[in-house]
Design an enzyme around this catalytic site. Structure first.
Site, mmCIF file in Angstrom:
data_model
loop_
_atom_site.group_PDB
_atom_site.id
_atom_site.type_symbol
_atom_site.label_atom_id
_atom_site.label_comp_id
_atom_site.label_asym_id
_atom_site.label_seq_id
_atom_site.Cartn_x
_atom_site.Cartn_y
_atom_site.Cartn_z
ATOM 1 N N PRO A 86 18.473 31.380 -13.674
ATOM 2 C CA PRO A 86 18.840 30.094 -13.228
ATOM 3 C C PRO A 86 19.270 29.431 -14.183
ATOM 4 O O PRO A 86 20.440 28.832 -13.789
ATOM 5 C CB PRO A 86 17.130 29.531 -13.269
ATOM 6 C CG PRO A 86 16.361 30.374 -14.466
ATOM 7 C CD PRO A 86 16.243 31.278 -14.446
ATOM 8 N N GLU A 113 9.956 33.109 -20.290
ATOM 9 C CA GLU A 113 11.160 32.120 -20.176
ATOM 10 C C GLU A 113 12.658 33.431 -20.229
ATOM 11 O O GLU A 113 12.843 32.582 -20.772
ATOM 12 C CB GLU A 113 10.802 31.484 -21.565
ATOM 13 C CG GLU A 113 9.547 30.858 -21.903
ATOM 14 C CD GLU A 113 9.550 29.732 -19.797
ATOM 15 O OE1 GLU A 113 10.204 29.000 -20.099
ATOM 16 O OE2 GLU A 113 8.460 29.839 -18.967
ATOM 17 N N ARG A 155 27.674 46.107 0.163
ATOM 18 C CA ARG A 155 27.684 45.572 1.860
ATOM 19 C C ARG A 155 28.956 45.116 2.157
ATOM 20 O O ARG A 155 29.582 46.286 2.964
ATOM 21 C CB ARG A 155 27.079 45.229 2.624
ATOM 22 C CG ARG A 155 26.983 43.455 1.689
ATOM 23 C CD ARG A 155 26.696 42.418 2.846
ATOM 24 N NE ARG A 155 26.886 42.196 4.074
ATOM 25 C CZ ARG A 155 28.722 41.493 4.707
ATOM 26 N NH1 ARG A 155 29.447 40.763 3.483
ATOM 27 N NH2 ARG A 155 28.574 41.085 6.272
ATOM 28 N N ASP A 170 32.975 37.073 7.074
ATOM 29 C CA ASP A 170 32.472 36.495 6.524
ATOM 30 C C ASP A 170 32.211 35.217 5.946
ATOM 31 O O ASP A 170 33.499 34.228 5.807
ATOM 32 C CB ASP A 170 31.346 37.101 5.366
ATOM 33 C CG ASP A 170 30.631 38.422 5.048
ATOM 34 O OD1 ASP A 170 30.189 38.453 6.652
ATOM 35 O OD2 ASP A 170 30.938 39.257 5.117
#
Ligand code: ADE
Length: 259
Positions: A86, A113, A155, A170
């Site tokens: 993150p 962590e 893709r 897209d």
């Protein structure tokens, strides 16, 4: 393209056996190899983590086991290494496109962590290493983030999508609709539970259809992604766009200020 994934939960990656990615693997477009990190431990408990230096909650993944695993998987090769976390740089369509051009990617999935930072420092001397986040929320580990990235990258590979135009259209793909999200789509029947398909889509008038699609894309972008709408380059907006944005009470720079 070759993809290596190292994780303590190889079972997470069974979705890569199905659908577009599964077919690409069958055809040989994608060579996906999933590795169990614990195979490179040497103790009976197959330990991969330990307490953090400096204190604090949670556990940190040990560098030795990661080093042995990565060395064994890459040999003398030089894949681009991606570490989902993150705290990484954002994963975007642009990064997906960049990664789709690479011949070989290695994904190192952390849990707890995270992975001892010396692992990234060590391999950064030999490989391009990127820590990457798929969004501003915290998952229990990198596995789901890797599934997301592999699907977005896979893709884009030549021959993976049935219709090459679908990737071009897209949301977030480069082109005239760049930075707009896609508008709504419809199929048969023309009326369903009293809801009608917009007549313009059945008119056969390509110019009007394109204009309607752009209007709907603008509407949805203002509604759902005001930060994207605010960042639109005023130079890319025509008179019709400006009128529509005004109707939506969305402020744009005046035309003479554009560029
Ligand atoms: N691991 C945990 N949360 C993550 C996130 N948001 N992106 C990438 N990897 C993660």
């Amino acid at each position: 393209m070759r993809l290596d994934i190292i994780s303590i939960f190889p079972e997470y990656f069974t979705p890569l056996d199905v659908s577009l990615i599964g077919k690409a693997r069958e055809r040989g477009t994608l060579d996906v190899r999933v590795h169990q990190l614990r195979d490179w431990t040497h103790d009976v408990h197959k330990t991969v983590d330990d307490t953090p230096y400096g204190g604090g909650p949670g556990m940190v993944m040990k560098p030795e086991v990661w080093g042995e695993a990565i060395d064994a998987v890459i040999g003398d090769g030089t894949p681009r290494m991606i570490v989902p976390t993150p705290s990484g740089r954002p994963f975007t369509q642009e990064l997906a496109q960049e990664l789709a051009e690479e011949p070989w990617l290695l994904f190192a999935c952390g849990r707890y962590e995270g992975i001892d930072a010396r692992v990234m420092a060590e391999y950064a001397t030999r490989l391009r290493v990127d820590e990457v986040s798929i969004g501003d929320y915290v998952l229990a580990g990198g596995e789901v983030a890797v599934l997301v990235m592999v699907e977005a990258i896979g893709r884009l590979l030549p021959g993976v999508l049935g219709n090459a135009q679908s990737a071009v259209d897209d949301s977030f793909a480069p082109g005239s609709m760049r930075n707009l999200v896609e508008g709504p789509v419809y199929t048969k029947p023309p009326v369903w539970r009293g809801h009608e398909v917009p007549a313009v889509l059945m008119s056969g008038h390509h110019g009007k259809v394109a204009r309607w699609r752009r209007d709907e894309a603008l509407r949805r972008t203002v509604q759902n992604r005001p930060e994207l709408a605010a960042a639109l380059d005023p130079g890319t907006l025509d008179k019709h766009d400006r009128k529509l944005l005004e109707e939506l009470s969305f402020r744009v720079e005046p035309e003479d200020m554009a560029n």
